[in-house]
Every structure is written in C-alpha cells, then in structure tokens.
Design an enzyme around this catalytic site. Structure first.
Site, PDB file in Angstrom:
ATOM      1  N   ARG A 113       7.338   4.885  14.307  1.00 17.72           N
ATOM      2  CA  ARG A 113       6.272   3.925  14.625  1.00 17.72           C
ATOM      3  C   ARG A 113       4.880   4.454  14.319  1.00 17.72           C
ATOM      4  NH1 ARG A 113       9.509   3.519  19.194  1.00 17.72           N
ATOM      5  NH2 ARG A 113      10.959   1.793  19.034  1.00 17.72           N
ATOM      6  N   LYS A 135      -4.681  -0.053   3.570  1.00 14.92           N
ATOM      7  CA  LYS A 135      -3.629  -0.986   3.120  1.00 14.92           C
ATOM      8  C   LYS A 135      -2.511  -0.170   2.488  1.00 14.92           C
ATOM      9  CE  LYS A 135      -6.025  -5.286   2.099  1.00 14.92           C
ATOM     10  NZ  LYS A 135      -6.242  -6.306   1.067  1.00 14.92           N
ATOM     11  N   GLU A 176     -12.868  -0.769 -11.082  1.00  9.96           N
ATOM     12  CA  GLU A 176     -12.974  -0.992  -9.629  1.00  9.96           C
ATOM     13  C   GLU A 176     -14.312  -0.473  -9.097  1.00  9.96           C
ATOM     14  OE1 GLU A 176     -10.827  -2.901  -8.258  1.00  9.96           O
ATOM     15  OE2 GLU A 176      -8.904  -2.603  -9.287  1.00  9.96           O
ATOM     16  N   LYS A 212     -16.787   0.527  -0.166  1.00 13.93           N
ATOM     17  CA  LYS A 212     -15.493   0.132   0.403  1.00 13.93           C
ATOM     18  C   LYS A 212     -15.437   0.485   1.893  1.00 13.93           C
ATOM     19  CE  LYS A 212     -10.628  -0.372   0.008  1.00 13.93           C
ATOM     20  NZ  LYS A 212      -9.415  -0.402  -0.772  1.00 13.93           N
ATOM     21  N   GLU A 222      -8.974  -7.833   7.042  1.00 17.61           N
ATOM     22  CA  GLU A 222      -9.249  -8.886   6.059  1.00 17.61           C
ATOM     23  C   GLU A 222      -9.270 -10.279   6.683  1.00 17.61           C
ATOM     24  OE1 GLU A 222      -7.837  -8.058   2.162  1.00 17.61           O
ATOM     25  OE2 GLU A 222      -8.080 -10.136   1.513  1.00 17.61           O
ATOM     26  N   ARG A 226     -13.717  -8.473   3.991  1.00 14.38           N
ATOM     27  CA  ARG A 226     -12.893  -7.550   3.195  1.00 14.38           C
ATOM     28  C   ARG A 226     -12.442  -8.223   1.898  1.00 14.38           C
ATOM     29  NH1 ARG A 226      -8.633  -2.849   4.964  1.00 14.38           N
ATOM     30  NH2 ARG A 226      -8.146  -2.272   2.838  1.00 14.38           N
ATOM     31  N   ASN A 230     -11.901  -8.373  -3.442  1.00 16.26           N
ATOM     32  CA  ASN A 230     -11.049  -9.049  -4.436  1.00 16.26           C
ATOM     33  C   ASN A 230     -11.879  -9.656  -5.570  1.00 16.26           C
ATOM     34  OD1 ASN A 230      -8.877  -8.451  -2.810  1.00 16.26           O
ATOM     35  ND2 ASN A 230      -8.975 -10.410  -1.714  1.00 16.26           N
ATOM     36  N   HIS A 233     -10.504 -10.507  -9.035  1.00  8.35           N
ATOM     37  CA  HIS A 233      -9.047 -10.326  -8.983  1.00  8.35           C
ATOM     38  C   HIS A 233      -8.254 -11.628  -9.039  1.00  8.35           C
ATOM     39  CE1 HIS A 233     -10.020  -6.170  -8.252  1.00  8.35           C
ATOM     40  NE2 HIS A 233      -8.749  -5.825  -8.127  1.00  8.35           N
ATOM     41  N   HIS A 237      -5.788 -11.218 -11.796  1.00  9.96           N
ATOM     42  CA  HIS A 237      -4.332 -11.106 -11.595  1.00  9.96           C
ATOM     43  C   HIS A 237      -3.575 -12.056 -12.521  1.00  9.96           C
ATOM     44  CE1 HIS A 237      -4.654  -9.107  -7.403  1.00  9.96           C
ATOM     45  NE2 HIS A 237      -4.235  -8.227  -8.296  1.00  9.96           N
ATOM     46  N   HIS A 247      -4.263  -3.324 -15.246  1.00  5.92           N
ATOM     47  CA  HIS A 247      -4.932  -3.927 -14.087  1.00  5.92           C
ATOM     48  C   HIS A 247      -6.461  -3.898 -14.269  1.00  5.92           C
ATOM     49  CE1 HIS A 247      -5.599  -5.153  -9.963  1.00  5.92           C
ATOM     50  NE2 HIS A 247      -6.451  -4.148  -9.827  1.00  5.92           N
TER      51      HIS A 247
HETATM   52  N1  LIG Z   1      -3.878   0.094  -0.991  1.00  4.81           N
HETATM   53  C1  LIG Z   1      -4.865  -0.450  -1.660  1.00  4.81           C
HETATM   54  O1  LIG Z   1      -5.882  -0.883  -1.085  1.00  4.81           O
HETATM   55  C2  LIG Z   1      -4.763  -0.526  -3.146  1.00  4.81           C
HETATM   56  C3  LIG Z   1      -5.899  -0.877  -3.897  1.00  4.81           C
HETATM   57  C4  LIG Z   1      -5.775  -0.890  -5.286  1.00  4.81           C
HETATM   58  C5  LIG Z   1      -4.569  -0.562  -5.888  1.00  4.81           C
HETATM   59  N2  LIG Z   1      -3.499  -0.240  -5.119  1.00  4.81           N
HETATM   60  C6  LIG Z   1      -2.203   0.127  -5.733  1.00  4.81           C
HETATM   61  O2  LIG Z   1      -2.394   1.307  -6.498  1.00  4.81           O
HETATM   62  C7  LIG Z   1      -1.411   1.351  -7.535  1.00  4.81           C
HETATM   63  C8  LIG Z   1      -2.084   1.752  -8.821  1.00  4.81           C
HETATM   64  O3  LIG Z   1      -2.668   3.022  -8.643  1.00  4.81           O
HETATM   65  P1  LIG Z   1      -3.159   3.925  -9.862  1.00  4.81           P
HETATM   66  O4  LIG Z   1      -3.956   3.116 -10.793  1.00  4.81           O
HETATM   67  O5  LIG Z   1      -3.741   5.151  -9.280  1.00  4.81           O
HETATM   68  O6  LIG Z   1      -1.834   4.178 -10.664  1.00  4.81           O
HETATM   69  P2  LIG Z   1      -0.479   5.017 -10.424  1.00  4.81           P
HETATM   70  O7  LIG Z   1      -0.428   5.628  -9.080  1.00  4.81           O
HETATM   71  O8  LIG Z   1       0.612   4.083 -10.795  1.00  4.81           O
HETATM   72  O9  LIG Z   1      -0.638   6.160 -11.499  1.00  4.81           O
HETATM   73  C9  LIG Z   1      -0.796   5.807 -12.867  1.00  4.81           C
HETATM   74  C10 LIG Z   1      -0.308   6.959 -13.750  1.00  4.81           C
HETATM   75  O10 LIG Z   1      -1.216   8.056 -13.662  1.00  4.81           O
HETATM   76  C11 LIG Z   1      -0.504   9.272 -13.470  1.00  4.81           C
HETATM   77  N3  LIG Z   1      -1.441  10.203 -12.815  1.00  4.81           N
HETATM   78  C12 LIG Z   1      -1.786  10.280 -11.520  1.00  4.81           C
HETATM   79  N4  LIG Z   1      -2.719  11.235 -11.335  1.00  4.81           N
HETATM   80  C13 LIG Z   1      -2.947  11.789 -12.551  1.00  4.81           C
HETATM   81  C14 LIG Z   1      -3.812  12.819 -13.006  1.00  4.81           C
HETATM   82  N5  LIG Z   1      -4.647  13.476 -12.182  1.00  4.81           N
HETATM   83  N6  LIG Z   1      -3.799  13.125 -14.337  1.00  4.81           N
HETATM   84  C15 LIG Z   1      -2.995  12.454 -15.186  1.00  4.81           C
HETATM   85  N7  LIG Z   1      -2.143  11.466 -14.816  1.00  4.81           N
HETATM   86  C16 LIG Z   1      -2.139  11.142 -13.502  1.00  4.81           C
HETATM   87  C17 LIG Z   1       0.697   8.835 -12.659  1.00  4.81           C
HETATM   88  O11 LIG Z   1       1.749   9.763 -12.745  1.00  4.81           O
HETATM   89  C18 LIG Z   1       1.045   7.502 -13.324  1.00  4.81           C
HETATM   90  O12 LIG Z   1       1.834   7.706 -14.479  1.00  4.81           O
HETATM   91  C19 LIG Z   1      -0.765  -0.014  -7.575  1.00  4.81           C
HETATM   92  O13 LIG Z   1       0.516   0.057  -6.986  1.00  4.81           O
HETATM   93  C20 LIG Z   1      -1.675  -0.884  -6.708  1.00  4.81           C
HETATM   94  O14 LIG Z   1      -0.966  -1.918  -6.042  1.00  4.81           O
HETATM   95  C21 LIG Z   1      -3.575  -0.211  -3.775  1.00  4.81           C
HETATM   96 ZN   LIG Z   2      -7.846  -3.926  -8.357  1.00  6.22          ZN
END
Ligand SMILES: NC(=O)c1ccc[n+]([C@@H]2O[C@H](COP(=O)([O-])OP(=O)(O)OC[C@H]3O[C@@H](n4cnc5c(N)ncnc54)[C@H](O)[C@@H]3O)[C@@H](O)[C@H]2O)c1
Ligand SMILES: [Zn+2]
Length: 343
Positions: A113, A135, A176, A212, A222, A226, A230, A233, A237, A247
């Site tokens: 939990r 999130k 972003e 942020k 949200e 918050r 978006n 987006h 999207h 993205h």
């Molecule tokens: N929680 C939130 O508020 C929130 C906000 C925006 C996005 N997200 C989520 O984040 C995810 C996308 O995150 P992302 O863009 O970081 O992509 P990712 O985590 O999918 O990573 C993208 C690629 O980069 C590589 N990578 C990571 N660090 C690296 C580094 N230092 N050097 C080289 N390669 C590296 C990874 O192995 C992967 O192949 C999505 O699932 C999205 O839904 C969440």
């Molecule tokens: Zn985004």
C-alpha cells in the site's frame, strides 16, 4: 544543487549525484533499483553509492520503453521485491526515462500500500516532466489507464548526464520544456527561441521544473490548473496516433495548432515566436502526408468533449493559459495551420 519542492517531493537539480544518494532514513534499509535493460551504468552507480551508505540494493532490469509499463512487468517486479524482502520502511528507486519512473512509481505506490519512491531521471523528458508530479501508471488497452498518484520523496536530476544525451532524446525533452515555458515562464520561451538545442540545460531544466512544481503544488489531482500541462497534447496525441512522429514532435505540431486556435479565439499574438522556437529546436511545425481524416476521427472521439466542443488548453499570452471549449470550426483552423486541411 538547486532544490525545488513539488508537492511532497524534493527535486534536486545539479551536476553529478547527490550525497547521500538517497534521502537518509534510520535503521536497516533495502532498496529495489528499477532500470532499463542492461542494467545501465547509472543504475549501477546509484547502487554502488547506496551500498557505501550501508543500504542493501537489488538492481532489477525492466524491458525498454513502454514495454516496461505493463501489469505483467509490475507483477514480476513485485515477486522480485518479495524475494529480496522489500518492507514498509524500504524504497523503490527508478533510474531511467519516463517509462522506468512511471513503472517504478506505480510499483512503489502499490507495494504494501505504498513505500518510498526516489527517481533518477536519465532523459530530458523524464527530468522536466515524467519524474515530477507523482503521476504513475501502466498501459492496458490505452496508455496509463491504471495508475496512482504517488509522489517520490526525491527526484535527483544530473545535468552532466543530460548533456550527454543523443539529439533525438534532447529534442523530445525540449518540446516539453517549451510547453512548460508557454504555460508558465515566458523567459524560458525566449531562451529556447534564442539558443535552441544549445540552450544551457541547467537553466532549461530548472525553469521547467519550477513551472511543473508550481502547478502540481497548486493542483496535485488535476482538478483544475494541472490540465495546463496538457497544452499542445490534445491535437498532439491525435497526430502521434495517426503518424510515425515521436511524442515530442507530435506535441510540437499540437502546440502550433493550439496557438493558431488561441489566436482566433483569444487574440493570442505570439504564434510566430512559438514557430521560431520550434524551428531552432529542430522540431516540426507542420506535418506532411498525414491521414488528416484519421486525426479528425481521433479528435471527434476525444473524451474531453462537452456540449460546446473539445476542451483544450489555449493561451491568452505567453505564460497565461486558460481552458476553453473549442468548436469544430476553430479546430479546423488549427488543423489547417499545421498542414491538415480537410479534403
Ligand atoms: N508521469 C508523467 O507525468 C509522465 C509525463 C510525461 C511522460 N510520461 C511517460 O514517460 C514515457 C516516456 O519517457 P521518455 O521519453 O523518457 O522515454 P523512455 O523512458 O521510453 O526512454 C526512451 C529511450 O531512451 C533510452 N534512454 C534513457 N536514458 C538514456 C540516456 N541517458 N542515454 C541514452 N538513452 C537513454 C531508453 O532506454 C529508451 O530506449 C512514456 O511512457 C510516457 O507515458 C509520464
Ligand atoms: Zn508530453
């Protein structure tokens, strides 16, 4: 290190890893470190520092990208944590991009939990967006359908590491960061427009994190502002699903369309600055050869509709967002501005 607070998290922005590497806790402690496949050198570094602080660590490799964000992966992590003996006072650490920190936060928020989460984002998108704000989630039929809001106690961002990122990952995060500037920090927009991908990451990250954090502090769940995060987006999207754009690229296009709609409805006059910032960041401002009918279809089925239209974040000015219901005619103007005219 600069320290910013975001809800119950401390966000540290600096060079290298913090000392101590984890927020101190009394007594014996076990830490499950989740990371991309490899495991990555950064995860091993965090584990070595934590062990030097008398913490027992287990490094758990996840599948890459969104393959990490499934209930099956979460279940296999729970089992590994049960074998390792992660208890109530222990910690789940995410070292990686947004996919790793989303899964790590989800596991931390649901194991027993809820146990402490700590994140070390390794992508720019992770540092300015995904790791902050609590999130978390996994994907089922749709993205992030199952999740909890679970704030990490600490998010540690290492600018030295981010400066080594390959350009495509840099551009993803910059989209972003520009979004953060547009909804909350006009000076950040200026910095990005002037310096593009050469913009100093210390400043870009710190300013984006402050935007942020400020929004999340005011509206953790949200219920109101918050949603400003978006910006770009809604159409973004739809473009992402209908194209092979990333993205960040899709959100770039979505921001241009939202600026055009903002100018029609609210007299927003800075669309040119946004386009030129995106161009210096090597991000697209329009799309070619895309199935425009599919984008319209996706927007027609968007959940954010009310009787007046599609609820979207628009800009009255730089740093002055608002939420409005947008009718079909204005959506069409936005789509036309990015090369998605009807017919
Ligand atoms: N929680 C939130 O508020 C929130 C906000 C925006 C996005 N997200 C989520 O984040 C995810 C996308 O995150 P992302 O863009 O970081 O992509 P990712 O985590 O999918 O990573 C993208 C690629 O980069 C590589 N990578 C990571 N660090 C690296 C580094 N230092 N050097 C080289 N390669 C590296 C990874 O192995 C992967 O192949 C999505 O699932 C999205 O839904 C969440
Ligand atoms: Zn985004």
């Amino acid at each position: 290190m600069e320290r910013v607070s975001a809800a119950s998290s401390e966000v540290l922005v600096g060079r290298g890893l913090p000392t101590p590497v984890l927020p101190p806790r009394p007594g014996r402690r076990r830490v499950a470190i989740l990371t991309q496949p490899g495991p990555t050198p950064r995860a091993l570094e965090v584990a070595a520092l934590a062990r030097a602080e008398e913490v027992e660590c287990e490094v758990i490799g996840l599948p890459d990208r969104d393959e990490a964000k499934t209930l099956e992966v979460a279940a296999s992590v729970y089992e590994a944590m049960a074998r390792f003996g992660v208890a109530r006072g222990d910690t789940v650490v995410g070292v990686g991009g947004g996919s790793v920190t989303d899964l790590a936060g989800f596991v931390a928020g649901t194991w027993l939990r809820g146990v402490e989460a700590v994140h070390f984002p390794t992508t720019l998108l992770g540092a300015v967006d995904a790791a902050i704000g609590g999130k978390t989630g996994v994907n089922l039929a749709g993205k992030n359908l199952v999740g909890v809001i679970w704030h990490p106690t600490r998010v540690a961002i290492d600018i030295d590491l981010l400066e080594q990122l390959p350009v495509p990952l840099l551009r993803e995060g910059m989209a972003e960061a520009l979004k953060a500037g547009l909804v909350g920090d006009p000076e950040l927009c200026q910095v990005l427009m002037e310096s593009g991908l050469e913009a100093p990451l210390d400043e870009v990250v710190l300013r984006s994190v402050r935007v942020k954090a400020g929004i999340v502090d005011a509206d953790d769940r949200e219920r109101g502002i918050r949603a400003y995060l978006n910006f770009g987006h809604t159409i973004g999207h739809a473009v992402e699903y209908a194209s092979s754009l990333s993205h960040g690229e899709s959100v770039a296009v979505g921001m241009v369309a939202a600026c055009e709609i903002s100018s029609r409805i609210l007299g927003f006059g800075r669309g040119d600055l946004v386009r030129s910032a995106l161009a210096t960041l090597d991000l697209p401002t329009h799309v070619d050869g895309l199935d425009a009918a599919r984008v319209r279809d996706l927007l027609r089925h968007d959940k954010k509709r009310d009787e007046h239209g599609l609820r979207m974040v628009l800009l009255e000015d730089l740093g002055a967002p608002t939420i409005r219901s947008v009718g079909t005619e204005e959506i069409e103007m936005g789509l036309a501005a990015v090369g998605l005219s009807a017919g």
